[in-house]
Design a protein around this motif. Structure first.
Motif, short mmCIF file in Angstrom:
data_model
loop_
_atom_site.label_atom_id
_atom_site.label_comp_id
_atom_site.label_asym_id
_atom_site.label_seq_id
_atom_site.Cartn_x
_atom_site.Cartn_y
_atom_site.Cartn_z
N TYR A 31 0.81 -1.20 0.00
CA TYR A 31 0.00 0.00 0.00
C TYR A 31 0.85 1.26 0.00
O TYR A 31 1.83 1.35 0.75
CB TYR A 31 -0.91 0.04 1.22
N ARG A 98 -3.79 3.15 0.17
CA ARG A 98 -4.31 2.77 -1.16
C ARG A 98 -3.42 1.69 -1.72
O ARG A 98 -2.20 1.87 -1.82
CB ARG A 98 -4.34 3.97 -2.09
N TYR A 107 -1.61 8.98 -8.71
CA TYR A 107 -2.75 9.01 -7.78
C TYR A 107 -2.62 10.05 -6.69
O TYR A 107 -3.49 10.16 -5.83
CB TYR A 107 -2.91 7.64 -7.13
N MET A 113 -9.29 5.83 -1.39
CA MET A 113 -8.43 4.99 -0.58
C MET A 113 -9.10 3.64 -0.28
O MET A 113 -10.34 3.55 -0.27
CB MET A 113 -8.11 5.67 0.74
N ASN A 114 -8.32 2.65 -0.01
CA ASN A 114 -8.86 1.36 0.41
C ASN A 114 -9.20 1.36 1.90
O ASN A 114 -10.15 0.71 2.32
CB ASN A 114 -7.87 0.24 0.11
#
Length: 126
Positions: A31, A98, A107, A113-114
């Motif tokens: 990430y 992310r 990005y 975002m995750n």
């Protein structure tokens, strides 16, 4: 991945703080990590980001030269060193992850975002 930010507090103008964001899980290095902030009555804004490897970092113009983002993948932790703080830096600071295996340049600034962590309050007094 769960994210836990810490290190906020009250500091005088010109002071420093170091925020930390600890991530759970074993895939932290998959990430890119980000810091965002949100002041009362304002939208959330991008502060800084760092690629999965730590090789590339990116900053908002408002903090460039004063803030430094770094990460320790072995500790599943990302940091935000904040120096020369100003009252305008007062906000709740959030870390976010992310999933990304690139240099993250495509990005930077995105809020997609995750995972998001809970924020930590930073207050800079004048």
């Amino acid at each position: 991945v769960q994210l836990q930010a810490s290190g906020g507090g009250l500091v005088q103008t010109g002071g420093s703080l170091r925020l930390s964001c600890a991530a759970s899980g074993r895939t932290f290095n998959n990430y890119a990590m980000n810091w965002f902030r949100q002041a009362p009555g304002k939208e959330r804004e991008f502060v800084a980001a760092i690629s999965w490897s730590g090789v590339r970092s990116y900053y908002a113009d408002s903090v460039k030269g004063r803030f430094t983002i770094s990460r320790e993948n072995a500790k599943n932790t990302v940091y935000l060193q904040m120096n020369s703080l100003k009252p305008g830096d007062t906000a709740v600071y959030f870390c976010a992850a992310r999933r990304d295996g690139t240099d993250y340049s495509d990005y930077v600034g995105s809020t997609e975002m995750n995972y998001w962590g809970r924020g930590t309050q930073v207050t800079v007094s004048s």
